[in-house]
Each structure stands twice: as C-alpha cells, then as structure tokens.
Scaffold this motif. Structure first.
Motif, mmCIF file in Angstrom:
data_model
loop_
_atom_site.group_PDB
_atom_site.id
_atom_site.type_symbol
_atom_site.label_atom_id
_atom_site.label_comp_id
_atom_site.label_asym_id
_atom_site.label_seq_id
_atom_site.Cartn_x
_atom_site.Cartn_y
_atom_site.Cartn_z
ATOM 1 N N PHE A 705 -5.539 -31.438 -38.980
ATOM 2 C CA PHE A 705 -6.246 -30.678 -37.949
ATOM 3 C C PHE A 705 -7.703 -31.128 -37.894
ATOM 4 C CE2 PHE A 705 -2.756 -28.239 -39.628
ATOM 5 C CZ PHE A 705 -2.092 -27.822 -38.490
ATOM 6 N N TRP A 706 -8.139 -31.495 -36.685
ATOM 7 C CA TRP A 706 -9.475 -32.059 -36.493
ATOM 8 C C TRP A 706 -10.167 -31.285 -35.378
ATOM 9 C CZ3 TRP A 706 -10.478 -37.566 -34.112
ATOM 10 C CH2 TRP A 706 -11.849 -37.846 -34.177
ATOM 11 N N THR A 707 -11.348 -30.776 -35.678
ATOM 12 C CA THR A 707 -12.153 -30.034 -34.711
ATOM 13 C C THR A 707 -13.394 -30.837 -34.350
ATOM 14 O OG1 THR A 707 -11.415 -27.885 -35.526
ATOM 15 C CG2 THR A 707 -13.455 -27.925 -34.275
ATOM 16 N N ILE A 708 -13.680 -30.913 -33.058
ATOM 17 C CA ILE A 708 -14.903 -31.545 -32.559
ATOM 18 C C ILE A 708 -15.680 -30.464 -31.827
ATOM 19 C CG2 ILE A 708 -15.854 -33.398 -31.140
ATOM 20 C CD1 ILE A 708 -13.079 -34.762 -31.369
ATOM 21 N N SER A 709 -16.830 -30.060 -32.390
ATOM 22 C CA SER A 709 -17.552 -28.915 -31.824
ATOM 23 C C SER A 709 -19.017 -29.237 -31.613
ATOM 24 C CB SER A 709 -17.425 -27.702 -32.751
ATOM 25 O OG SER A 709 -18.045 -27.954 -33.989
ATOM 26 N N THR A 710 -19.690 -28.354 -30.898
ATOM 27 C CA THR A 710 -21.105 -28.538 -30.587
ATOM 28 C C THR A 710 -21.958 -28.560 -31.840
ATOM 29 O OG1 THR A 710 -20.760 -27.396 -28.474
ATOM 30 C CG2 THR A 710 -23.030 -27.635 -29.240
ATOM 31 N N ASP A 711 -21.685 -27.661 -32.793
ATOM 32 C CA ASP A 711 -22.521 -27.577 -33.987
ATOM 33 C C ASP A 711 -22.121 -28.565 -35.080
ATOM 34 O OD1 ASP A 711 -20.204 -26.516 -34.983
ATOM 35 O OD2 ASP A 711 -21.040 -24.562 -35.515
ATOM 36 N N GLY A 712 -20.981 -29.247 -34.914
ATOM 37 C CA GLY A 712 -20.552 -30.210 -35.914
ATOM 38 C C GLY A 712 -20.108 -29.592 -37.221
ATOM 39 N N LYS A 713 -19.928 -28.275 -37.257
ATOM 40 C CA LYS A 713 -19.569 -27.588 -38.503
ATOM 41 C C LYS A 713 -18.234 -26.847 -38.426
ATOM 42 C CE LYS A 713 -24.423 -26.786 -39.756
ATOM 43 N NZ LYS A 713 -25.447 -25.752 -40.068
ATOM 44 N N SER A 714 -17.847 -26.396 -37.250
ATOM 45 C CA SER A 714 -16.639 -25.587 -37.125
ATOM 46 C C SER A 714 -15.405 -26.398 -37.494
ATOM 47 C CB SER A 714 -16.491 -25.065 -35.693
ATOM 48 O OG SER A 714 -17.571 -24.219 -35.363
ATOM 49 N N ASN A 715 -14.394 -25.685 -38.000
ATOM 50 C CA ASN A 715 -13.114 -26.320 -38.281
ATOM 51 C C ASN A 715 -12.005 -25.307 -38.047
ATOM 52 O OD1 ASN A 715 -12.652 -24.770 -40.772
ATOM 53 N ND2 ASN A 715 -14.302 -26.031 -41.624
ATOM 54 N N GLN A 716 -10.764 -25.760 -38.237
ATOM 55 C CA GLN A 716 -9.609 -24.911 -37.992
ATOM 56 C C GLN A 716 -9.107 -24.232 -39.253
ATOM 57 O OE1 GLN A 716 -6.613 -26.365 -35.132
ATOM 58 N NE2 GLN A 716 -7.801 -28.254 -35.047
ATOM 59 N N LEU A 717 -9.916 -24.194 -40.312
ATOM 60 C CA LEU A 717 -9.469 -23.518 -41.527
ATOM 61 C C LEU A 717 -9.122 -22.065 -41.230
ATOM 62 C CD1 LEU A 717 -8.988 -23.760 -44.562
ATOM 63 C CD2 LEU A 717 -11.348 -23.040 -44.932
ATOM 64 N N ASP A 718 -9.872 -21.457 -40.310
ATOM 65 C CA ASP A 718 -9.577 -20.070 -39.934
ATOM 66 C C ASP A 718 -8.276 -19.956 -39.152
ATOM 67 O OD1 ASP A 718 -11.859 -19.351 -41.144
ATOM 68 O OD2 ASP A 718 -12.956 -18.795 -39.337
ATOM 69 N N ASN A 719 -7.737 -21.086 -38.726
ATOM 70 C CA ASN A 719 -6.540 -21.044 -37.897
ATOM 71 C C ASN A 719 -5.295 -21.570 -38.608
ATOM 72 O OD1 ASN A 719 -8.058 -20.115 -35.714
ATOM 73 N ND2 ASN A 719 -8.630 -22.184 -35.146
#
Length: 720
Positions: A705-719
């Motif tokens: 699972f790979w997240t690309i976000s504005t802050d560069g910190k978010s990920n899908q660990l919560d998901n």
C-alpha cells in the motif's frame, strides 16, 4: 442663591432614593448548597451583581415595570425570573445542573460506536481494518464484538439469535438494499464498501432508535467523512487484485474516488481449494465508489455511489449427486444516495435524502437458469429541534419502493415468473430528555404501512440511562420491531403479515482511562415468523405466520489500551440461549447459526524497532446444532467447536509505503460448519452424510500500500 440651590439638591437626592428598587435573593443548587460567583443581572441593562460565598446577591436599579432577571453560571442551566420590579426582591432561586455532552450520561443500551468522535466508542476506525483475520472487511471486524456469531460459511452478521437477514445497513441514514456481494452456498461473502470512506460506524445489537425499521435484530449505520484533511492518492497491490483511490479538495468541496479489481485465479493456481470445490472460473469482480461533499456554513451536502460487477463459475460436491454440481453467477449492483442537512436558527435542523439501488443476478444451477432483478429506493425527510441541552425532538417520514422480478427456466422449456412490488411508508418521532447529567431517557414511536402485505404496524421504543458515578452507568431499553417477509417468500405469497420481535435490554458500562467494560443482558421475543411446508419456499408451498421463538443471553466486552505500552487488546464473550419455530422447522429448536458460547480475543502490538504492528485474533464458538435424520430429535446434535487463530503484520517500509501480510486460521483448524445428509437412506436404512467445511483451511493475504499525499507523511496504516 445659595438658599435656593441647597433645598434643590436635597430634593433631587430624595427623588433618586425613592426611584431606586432593590433586587435581591439567594442562589442554590438542587441540594440547597449556595452557588458562589453566579452572574445576576436585568436583561438589557448594566444593573447586576455576583453571588457571595453564601449564594446571596443584592443590587439597586432605576428600572420600572416588568423586567427579566437572568441568573447564569458555568455548569448550570440559565435561569430567568420575569415580573414587576417589585417582585424581584427576596427571591430564592435554584439552578439546574447543565447537561454536559462530554461528561454526562449517554444512552448506550444495545449500541456500539466505532468512530473517533464518539466518547463511548468501543472500536476506532483503525480497528475496523487492522483486526487480524478481517482483511479490511468492516463486518468481519464487527464480528469481534459481543452479541455476534461467526458463521464461517456465510460472512454476514448474525446478531443475538437472529439470522443474517434480520440486520440492515444504512449509509448516511439511507438504506442499502444489497450490502453484500453475491456468492454460492458455503462460500463466505464480504461487504461491498471500502472502509476508507467512512468516519464512523454505529452497530446496534438491539433496541435501536425509531428512525430505523425493517430489521428484527440489528442495524449498522455507516457515516461518510465530512471533509478530508488533504489531497492524496492511495495505491494498493494485493495477492487477490489491486486498487487505486484519489481524494481532491477545493475549499469546502471535495471528491473521493476509488476502484478495485479482485481476481482469485492467481491465488487458486498457487494455493488451490481442496474441500469439495472445483473452480471453472474463480471469483472475479470490479467495483468502485465515489463520495462528493460540500460543507457550507450552515449546511452539508453529500453524494455517495458504489458499483460492483462480479462473476464466478464453480462446481461443488453434493452427496445427492454422483458428480459435482455446477453453479454459475453474474451479479451487478449499482447504488446511489444523496443527503442534505441544513442548520437553521433556534436549533432547528432539516435532513433530507434519497437512495436508489439496482441489483441483477444471472444464476445457473446445473441446467436451470434464474434471472432475478431488484430495483429499490428510499426517500427520507427528518426534522430535529433542540429546545435546550435537556430536551430535543426529532420526527420525520420515509418511503420505500421495491420492485422484484424473477424468471426461472429449465432445459425442458418450463418457465415461470415470480414478481412483486411494495410501497412501504413509515413515520417516526423521538425525543431525548436529559433530567440531569446522571439521568436521561429516549422515547420513540414508529408507524409503518406496507402495500404488498397490506398491513399496518406501530412500534414503541424507549430507553433509560442512569450514571452511577464519573465512570459507570446503567441503561435499560425496550422496543418492538417489525420486518416484512423476505423476497424468497413474497415472490410466491404476499398474503402474509410482518414478522415481529420485542427487545428487552439491561446494560452496564464502565469507562476509565483507556479501559472499557460492558455487560449486557437481553431477551428477545419473536412472533408471527414465516413458516412453509417445503424444504425451500416454492410456488406451491403452504405459507403462514404461525412461527415464534425467543433469544436470551449475556454479552461481555473488555478493552484495555493503557496498561501495557504499545499493546491494545479486547475480549468479547457471548452466552446465547435461543430457540425458534420458523421456515420449515418441524419443532421449536436452536438454529444451526446460533452456538451457545462465542468468544473472541483481539490483540495489536506496535514494535518500534521493527516499525511494525503485529496483530493476533482468536475466535471460538461452541458446537453448532445440526439435524441428523438418523435420529428422531430435530436439530439435537452439535458439530465440534469452531477455532480460528489469525495473524497479521503491518510493516512501515517508509513513511508512505506499507507491506501487509495476514494469515487466517494460521494453525489450520479443521472446522465443520454443518453436515449434509442424503435425501434417501442406503441399503442399511442409514442416511449417509458429508461434512460441510470451509473451501480452504487457511487463507493468505499479501498487500503493498502506497500513499502519495500533500504533506508527504500520510499512509494507509490506519486503513489496514
């Protein structure tokens, strides 16, 4: 001149003294204790004072006539005295304690919350998708809560002795008519929804509000997120498929999209099913969801849509056939809802919404074909008014439309159509009364009329909660609940009544610094259950509402995420005693889906050095009843107990990349769901049987699972 001025000043002073009025009194709480520092003033003036250490106040004013005296103090309800200025002297005023939404009593009987915004949450959004063995299915995660039963071969929720059709799902208050993917017998299904799009879940195991109906046992309320915090893209690559999602924000407007593709062919090629199954074409599906939101200053507007198309071709062993039995299925589902909420002045709130669903099933069983189509819709209007922190009212109306069409044909040319349509109207009203921070009550009434069965029902609902101290409270709940017969019955005989159950619930809850304890006893009384005289409902079956039953039990829940650093765990236990006489039962008995004892233990441990979360879940059910035609008793024997230990590992490769591995039933327990017996006895007069077991003892899931976000910190660990 001096002789003139002096008498004038004396006269003016006398007039001022005569014109002044005295406002005085004492302010206390409900126990007659003086309240210090309360503000006391005449509305619209600067005249006022504060109460002393004895609760007394006194001040002077030149105001005349009818006035309003205001007494206010933090943690107490404002108090008003209205009368002539001469009346406002020597008052004795008792302030009522204000109801505090954060620390006051809550109405919790029969309800579990899952969401960060609820102070009584049993589960958080993270829990819905990080539970080992759930593999991202929120229904599987809810099965770790008390009151539920893990029916391994089904996948839906069985709650407190009710079968899975007695639980309904709502998104933003609107009904979802087909919430689960279609599957063949003995293959568990999954919910259609991605957990990424929802901010919270309310799971009512009984005694739910009058706003909701057509569910004998339980409702699941899913609430979509209001406004995401940033733009982001989520990419998933899994052992059974893949998916991509994107969220875009424009000020107060946002749009979230996701799509997924699932194909079990590669998995089956590596780890084939071995338990009486041959896949001609393993399960394959493509689906997606979208949520559009606009959050105004005094309004919320949301649109949600989801689609899914799936197909499979399977051959299954059957003791009554020499060869495997072929089953083919193509399912298409499209669901759409929209909701609008407006906040008016004076604490009035208007909520409106509409939902529509199209569901099609093309089914092949051996040489027989079934073409089934359902179109259903839901319209809803609700008004709420908060008169104070102690009293609020909600009322509304809703309309359900269902059009069901089914065509059966065989290879001999025989064909039959089975159709029906229903128009169901409902009205509801409910009030919440908070007598104090310790005592609250909810009263509700729901009325329904269904056109297909031409019946009216009236359902009272009431719940009461009393807070014994800062950390504990008791709750009571009672309610009547009605549900129309299922499609499989109405397509043949609409001349029936609504099925009914009454719920009686007693609950205790304790919350203390990361620890939650709940114990809940209940009794359910079933009446007017549908019965028929054939193995399955047929066009020539005899139907009636002569069925009945009961379910009683005790549910216990304990959660602790504070005692041991980085460890979060919860334990659920349910005792269930239930019997019913319904469908084709020849006697009142405990159904196959209702084991007496259910236990689940869920643990999650974060290992800093490994940048990992390790999860373990254990599920236990005592033996489930089954019918042995070689004995005289009905549903009197039981399978061996069900056991399942599942493991999961979430590894943070970097801040936005995660590797996730989950193994269901890691020890390979050989569970038995039921037994299938031959229709006729063998030459020795004995009915042969075979065990109905899971398609595979264990299931391995791997995902990146790979997240690309504005802050560069978010990920899908919560998901995960």
């Amino acid at each position: 001149m001096k002789n003139f001025i002096l008498p004038f000043l004396v006269l003016l002073n006398i007039n001022l003294v005569i014109g002044q009025a005295i406002i005085s009194g004492k302010v206390t709480d409900a126990k007659q204790n003086p309240i210090v520092g309360a503000n006391v003033y005449l509305e619209g003036t600067y005249d006022g004072a504060s109460t002393t250490e004895n609760g007394n106040f006194s001040f002077e004013t030149f105001e005349e006539g009818t006035q309003t005296l205001v007494i206010s103090m933090i943690s107490y309800e404002p108090h008003y005295e209205v009368g002539d200025i001469t009346y406002l002297d020597g008052l004795t005023i008792q302030l009522k304690e204000a109801v505090n939404a954060l620390t006051g009593v809550t109405l919790t009987a029969g309800t579990f919350e899952a969401g960060d915004n609820s102070k009584v949450s049993a589960l958080k959004p993270l829990d819905i998708v990080t539970t080992a063995g759930a593999v991202g299915d929120f229904v599987a995660a809810l099965q770790t809560l008390p009151g539920t039963t893990s029916v391994n071969e089904d996948g839906r929720l069985f709650v407190r002795g009710g079968d899975a059709n007695e639980t309904q799902v709502f998104i933003d208050g609107l009904r979802v008519f087909q919430p689960f993917n279609a599957t063949p017998n003995n293959i568990p299904t999954r919910a259609r929804f991605s957990p990424f799009l929802f901010k919270g879940i309310t799971f009512s195991t009984g005694g739910y509000p009058a706003e909701y109906g057509q569910a004998l046992s339980s409702v699941i309320l899913l609430n979509t997120t209001d406004l995401p915090d940033q733009d982001k893209t989520d990419i998933s690559i899994m052992s059974v498929g893949g998916g991509v999602g994107h969220t875009k924000i424009w000020g107060k407007t946002s749009l979230s999209l996701n799509t997924s593709y699932v194909n079990l062919s590669p998995y089956e090629a590596l780890i084939p099913s071995t338990q009486g199954i041959r896949w001609n074409s393993p399960y394959e599906s493509i689906g997606g969801e979208a949520v559009f939101r606009y959050i105004g200053d005094k309004s919320k507007f949301k649109m949600y849509t989801g689609f899914n198309r799936a197909n499979l071709d399977i051959e299954q062993e059957d003791i009554n056939f020499d060869d495997f039995v072929r089953f083919r299925l193509t399912n298409g589902n499209l669901y759409f809802n929209t909701s609008y909420k407006h906040f008016f002045e004076s604490d009035w709130t208007l909520t409106s919404g509409a939902a529509i669903s199209w569901d099609t099933n093309d089914i092949g069983f051996q040489e027989n074909l079934v073409d089934a189509n359902e179109t259903a819709s839901h319209l809803k209007l609700k008004v709420q008014k908060g008169f104070s922190s102690r009293f609020n009212v909600s009322f509304g109306t809703e309309f359900f439309f269902k059009d069901y069409k089914e065509t059966f044909s065989d290879n001999a040319g025989f064909e039959i159509d089975n159709n029906f349509n229903d128009r169901l109207w409902a009205g509801f009203a409910e009030t919440d009364i908070f007598f104090s921070n310790r005592l609250a009550m909810k009263l509700g009434l729901r009325g329904e009329r269904s056109s297909v069965i031409d019946s009216y029902t009236l359902s009272p609902r009431v719940s009461l909660a009393y807070k014994t101290g800062e950390k504990g409270q008791f709750s009571l709940a009672y309610g009547d609940f009605y549900q129309n017969p299922l499609n499989e019955v109405l397509r043949f005989n609409p001349q029936l009544e609504s099925e009914k159950t009454s719920h009686y619930i007693f609950n205790y809850q304790y919350l203390n610094n990361g620890k939650t304890f709940r114990a809940e006893a209940y009794y359910k009384d079933y009446d007017a259950l549908v019965k028929f005289d054939s193995e399955l409902p047929l066009f020539n079956s005899e139907f009636s509402n002569s069925g009945s039953g009961y379910a009683t039990g005790l549910d216990v829940f304990w959660r602790d995420n504070k005692t041991i650093d980085n460890l979060d765990y919860w334990v659920s236990y349910s005792f269930l005693d239930t019997e019913r006489d319904y469908r084709n039962f020849r006697d009142r008995a405990t159904p196959n889906f209702a084991p007496t004892h259910n236990l689940s233990v869920v643990t999650k441990y974060w290992v800093n050095d490994l940048r990992s979360q390790i999860g373990l879940s254990y599920f236990f059910n005592s033996g489930r009843p089954y019918y042995n035609p070689n004995t005289e008793e009905f549903l009197a024997e039981k399978t061996r107990s069900f056991n399942n230990i599942s493991l999961s590992w979430s590894y943070l490769i970097d801040q936005q990349k995660i590797l996730f591995i989950s193994v269901n039933n890691v020890l390979g327990f050989q569970n038995i769901n039921n037994y299938q017996y031959a229709n006729t006895p063998n030459m020795n007069g004995v009915f042969d049987r075979r065990a109905l077991t899971p398609a595979a003892d264990s299931f391995l899931f791997v995902g990146f699972f790979w997240t690309i976000s504005t802050d560069g910190k978010s990920n899908q660990l919560d998901n995960l």
